[in-house]
Design a protein around this motif. Structure first.
Motif, PDB file in Angstrom:
ATOM      1  N   PHE A  71       1.178   6.144   5.485  1.00  0.00           N
ATOM      2  CA  PHE A  71       2.136   4.514   6.034  1.00  0.00           C
ATOM      3  C   PHE A  71       3.266   4.865   6.554  1.00  0.00           C
ATOM      4  O   PHE A  71       4.162   5.547   5.926  1.00  0.00           O
ATOM      5  CB  PHE A  71       1.915   4.442   3.906  1.00  0.00           C
ATOM      6  CG  PHE A  71       0.530   4.040   3.920  1.00  0.00           C
ATOM      7  CD1 PHE A  71       0.256   2.620   3.915  1.00  0.00           C
ATOM      8  CD2 PHE A  71       0.147   4.572   2.908  1.00  0.00           C
ATOM      9  CE1 PHE A  71      -1.050   2.459   3.003  1.00  0.00           C
ATOM     10  CE2 PHE A  71      -1.444   4.136   2.309  1.00  0.00           C
ATOM     11  CZ  PHE A  71      -1.681   2.860   2.007  1.00  0.00           C
ATOM     12  N   LEU A  99      -0.349  10.125   4.324  1.00  0.00           N
ATOM     13  CA  LEU A  99      -1.693   9.614   4.482  1.00  0.00           C
ATOM     14  C   LEU A  99      -1.057   7.804   5.651  1.00  0.00           C
ATOM     15  O   LEU A  99      -1.694   7.105   5.371  1.00  0.00           O
ATOM     16  CB  LEU A  99      -2.111   8.694   2.766  1.00  0.00           C
ATOM     17  CG  LEU A  99      -2.398   9.833   1.818  1.00  0.00           C
ATOM     18  CD1 LEU A  99      -2.689   8.796   0.270  1.00  0.00           C
ATOM     19  CD2 LEU A  99      -3.362  10.663   2.335  1.00  0.00           C
ATOM     20  N   GLY A 153       0.360  -1.403  -0.231  1.00  0.00           N
ATOM     21  CA  GLY A 153       0.173   0.196  -0.369  1.00  0.00           C
ATOM     22  C   GLY A 153       0.936   1.007   0.371  1.00  0.00           C
ATOM     23  O   GLY A 153       0.628   2.456  -0.818  1.00  0.00           O
ATOM     24  N   GLY A 154       1.432   1.520   0.787  1.00  0.00           N
ATOM     25  CA  GLY A 154       2.253   2.359   0.811  1.00  0.00           C
ATOM     26  C   GLY A 154       3.359   2.769  -0.616  1.00  0.00           C
ATOM     27  O   GLY A 154       3.406   4.246  -1.079  1.00  0.00           O
ATOM     28  N   ILE A 176       0.994   3.894  -3.010  1.00  0.00           N
ATOM     29  CA  ILE A 176       0.842   5.562  -3.007  1.00  0.00           C
ATOM     30  C   ILE A 176       1.604   6.357  -3.054  1.00  0.00           C
ATOM     31  O   ILE A 176       1.673   7.022  -3.746  1.00  0.00           O
ATOM     32  CB  ILE A 176       0.451   6.073  -1.053  1.00  0.00           C
ATOM     33  CG1 ILE A 176      -0.738   5.318  -1.031  1.00  0.00           C
ATOM     34  CG2 ILE A 176       0.784   7.070  -0.929  1.00  0.00           C
ATOM     35  CD1 ILE A 176      -2.156   5.926  -2.032  1.00  0.00           C
ATOM     36  N   PHE A 180       2.489   7.844  -7.196  1.00  0.00           N
ATOM     37  CA  PHE A 180       1.734   8.632  -7.325  1.00  0.00           C
ATOM     38  C   PHE A 180       2.665  10.088  -8.089  1.00  0.00           C
ATOM     39  O   PHE A 180       2.846  10.248  -9.775  1.00  0.00           O
ATOM     40  CB  PHE A 180       0.615   9.402  -6.571  1.00  0.00           C
ATOM     41  CG  PHE A 180      -0.216   8.698  -7.132  1.00  0.00           C
ATOM     42  CD1 PHE A 180      -1.327   8.268  -8.449  1.00  0.00           C
ATOM     43  CD2 PHE A 180      -1.058   7.368  -5.869  1.00  0.00           C
ATOM     44  CE1 PHE A 180      -2.256   7.965  -8.489  1.00  0.00           C
ATOM     45  CE2 PHE A 180      -2.177   7.047  -6.208  1.00  0.00           C
ATOM     46  CZ  PHE A 180      -2.843   7.293  -6.956  1.00  0.00           C
ATOM     47  N   LEU A 224       4.141  11.850  -0.264  1.00  0.00           N
ATOM     48  CA  LEU A 224       2.370  11.646   0.383  1.00  0.00           C
ATOM     49  C   LEU A 224       1.784  10.098   0.872  1.00  0.00           C
ATOM     50  O   LEU A 224       1.498  10.287   1.627  1.00  0.00           O
ATOM     51  CB  LEU A 224       1.916  11.045  -1.575  1.00  0.00           C
ATOM     52  CG  LEU A 224       1.156  11.088  -1.753  1.00  0.00           C
ATOM     53  CD1 LEU A 224      -0.106  11.793  -1.343  1.00  0.00           C
ATOM     54  CD2 LEU A 224       0.116  11.146  -3.117  1.00  0.00           C
ATOM     55  N   PRO A 225       2.771   9.139   0.471  1.00  0.00           N
ATOM     56  CA  PRO A 225       2.341   8.002   1.649  1.00  0.00           C
ATOM     57  C   PRO A 225       3.089   8.260   2.819  1.00  0.00           C
ATOM     58  O   PRO A 225       1.872   7.924   3.937  1.00  0.00           O
ATOM     59  CB  PRO A 225       3.544   6.968   1.623  1.00  0.00           C
ATOM     60  CG  PRO A 225       4.955   7.951   0.822  1.00  0.00           C
ATOM     61  CD  PRO A 225       3.890   9.106  -0.267  1.00  0.00           C
ATOM     62  N   ILE A 272      -6.732   2.255  -3.751  1.00  0.00           N
ATOM     63  CA  ILE A 272      -6.144   3.177  -3.307  1.00  0.00           C
ATOM     64  C   ILE A 272      -7.065   3.424  -1.927  1.00  0.00           C
ATOM     65  O   ILE A 272      -6.431   3.443  -1.231  1.00  0.00           O
ATOM     66  CB  ILE A 272      -5.836   4.443  -3.863  1.00  0.00           C
ATOM     67  CG1 ILE A 272      -4.633   4.086  -5.250  1.00  0.00           C
ATOM     68  CG2 ILE A 272      -5.384   5.244  -3.016  1.00  0.00           C
ATOM     69  CD1 ILE A 272      -3.912   3.714  -5.040  1.00  0.00           C
ATOM     70  N   ARG A 314      -6.423   2.293   1.885  1.00  0.00           N
ATOM     71  CA  ARG A 314      -6.010   3.451   2.551  1.00  0.00           C
ATOM     72  C   ARG A 314      -6.669   3.013   4.108  1.00  0.00           C
ATOM     73  O   ARG A 314      -6.253   3.229   5.299  1.00  0.00           O
ATOM     74  CB  ARG A 314      -5.889   4.493   1.952  1.00  0.00           C
ATOM     75  CG  ARG A 314      -5.781   5.875   3.033  1.00  0.00           C
ATOM     76  CD  ARG A 314      -4.440   5.921   3.746  1.00  0.00           C
ATOM     77  NE  ARG A 314      -4.567   6.982   5.097  1.00  0.00           N
ATOM     78  CZ  ARG A 314      -4.775   6.896   5.945  1.00  0.00           C
ATOM     79  NH1 ARG A 314      -5.476   5.480   6.323  1.00  0.00           N
ATOM     80  NH2 ARG A 314      -4.841   7.940   7.088  1.00  0.00           N
TER      81      ARG A 314
END
Length: 427
Positions: A427, A425, A168-169, A172, A175, A421-422, A228, A232
């Motif tokens: 991560f 959010l 997941g990290g 993200i 992007f 970004l990660p 996503i 998340r």
């Protein structure tokens, strides 16, 4: 054993043996010569290499991409991207980059992007007066976004090799690097279009046409948002997200766009199975290779050696970039990740480099090898799909390679481009 392992893999690769077989054979020969372990270790480790729950995401993401392609997704995304920039000077070049960026959020594969929307855009650009080799080179470079913008098969494999990062990290984190590559390609397209006077004859679509195209594209674009957001907020794991993607793609193709036929599903399933088998075969064969390196203490030895040189994190990243650029010329990204990450990631971690930044540098760097002569796999796929010779394509590459290299350096020297970004959010 380590010396035998490296000698065998180099010889087999030089002889042109497929990567998966080269990895497995060199591992078996090394264990036989070493004489300390039974040959059964090779088969045990190959099974262990694919006995992974997160790895189940790979076939489902591949199948989801096939279903969306079979459901006329490519045409929808092309119209959506072209409506904003198609009327500008060099507009179809921008549309090429934009459609590849959107398709990357579904396919996860550079080869799929090049053979799908990339090949279609080359035909459109040639009819509009663009030189075919230039259009093909732009398509090949735009396809690089496939393994970087989520979902990404390369990032799933990377997360299995480095326990300090999650799927997941990495999804993200892809992007911003993907957007940077798109921006760099647009700059090159602006320069070349101005120099060669690539003008558009298309009129700007009306507001109503743009609204209709946008509404039609929303279900296709929703797949990326679904994946996503679901990951998340913990609604499902990346593996479960891949299954959700298959169901979503099937519903979109069959009942939303109504272009996915029942009789097309066997062929789509067959292509997905072949691609999945090739990925898993490389994954399985790389495991005994990595096991030998581990039991021989190669990662630990290299880690201690490099740390003793007292390199700064930046100098280490520069050295890694040089290594990976050379390595990527001769080997595809997936085996490159599986061979090098278990060696390099612990060293990067010991030097205090953020694992997510290092992952982005490795993935982007090895992916660039797909468009680097003389072996770049993307170049051959693009040549076949667009009926362009390799020599014509290579003449158009220098500016694109320079733009890609600038993006790689930005990721190397500015960690926040990969990590902000990660981390923001959670991560």
């Amino acid at each position: 054993m380590a010396l035998t392992l490296f000698v065998c893999i180099v010889l087999l690769m030089v002889l042109g043996v497929p990567v998966a077989f080269a990895l497995a054979i060199s591992s078996a020969v090394a264990i036989f010569v070493g004489g300390k372990y039974p040959q059964l270790v090779v088969f045990k480790e190959m099974f262990t290499g694919i006995d992974s729950f997160p790895l189940m995401a790979v076939p489902f993401f591949i199948f989801a991409a096939e279903l969306m392609s079979g459901g006329a997704l490519t045409h929808v995304l092309l119209r959506f991207a072209a409506q904003f920039v198609g009327h500008l000077r060099g507009g179809l070049g921008y549309a090429n980059v934009g459609s590849s960026m959107l398709f990357s959020g579904i396919s996860g594969s550079a080869l799929a992007d090049a053979a799908g929307p990339g090949a279609m855009m080359v035909k459109m650009m040639q009819k509009a007066g663009y030189d075919r080799p230039y259009a093909a080179a732009l398509s090949a470079n735009a396809a690089i976004m496939g393994p970087i913008i989520p979902p990404s098969i390369s990032m799933i494999i990377y997360a299995l090799q480095d326990e300090n990062v999650s799927v997941g990290g990495l999804f993200i984190a892809g992007f911003i690097p993907g957007l940077l590559i798109a921006a760099a390609l647009c700059v090159v397209n602006w320069y070349v279009s101005k120099k060669r006077d690539y003008r558009s004859t298309d009129a700007r679509p009306s507001g109503r046409e743009m609204l209709v195209n946008t509404i039609k594209a929303l279900p296709a674009l929703g797949l990326v948002v679904l994946i996503i957001v679901g990951i998340r907020f913990g609604i499902f794991t990346p593996t479960e997200a891949s299954v959700v993607a298959v169901v979503y793609a099937f519903v979109c193709g069959k009942w939303v766009y109504r272009t996915l036929r029942w009789d097309a599903i066997p062929a789509l399933t067959s292509r997905s199975a072949l691609l999945t088998a090739s990925v898993l075969l490389v994954m399985a064969a790389s495991q005994p290779f990595a096991w030998i390196l581990t039991v021989e203490g190669i990662p630990q030895y290299l880690s201690e050696l490099i740390i003793s040189w007292e390199l700064s994190p930046i100098m280490f990243l520069i050295a890694v970039n040089v290594l990976l650029l050379l390595f990527g010329i001769f080997m595809e990204p997936l085996p490159g990740i599986m061979i090098l990450v278990p060696i390099l990631a612990p060293i990067a971690n010991a030097l205090g480099i953020d694992p997510i930044q290092f992952a982005m540098v490795v993935v982007v760097n090895l992916t660039l090898g797909m468009i680097t002569p003389p072996v770049g796999g993307l170049l051959f796929v693009t040549c076949v799909a667009t009926k362009t010779t390799l020599s014509e394509l290579n003449k158009e590459l220098p500016l694109f390679l320079l733009a890609q290299f600038v993006v790689l350096m930005l990721l190397t020297f500015i960690p926040a481009l990969s990590t902000w970004l990660p981390h923001a959010l959670g991560f």
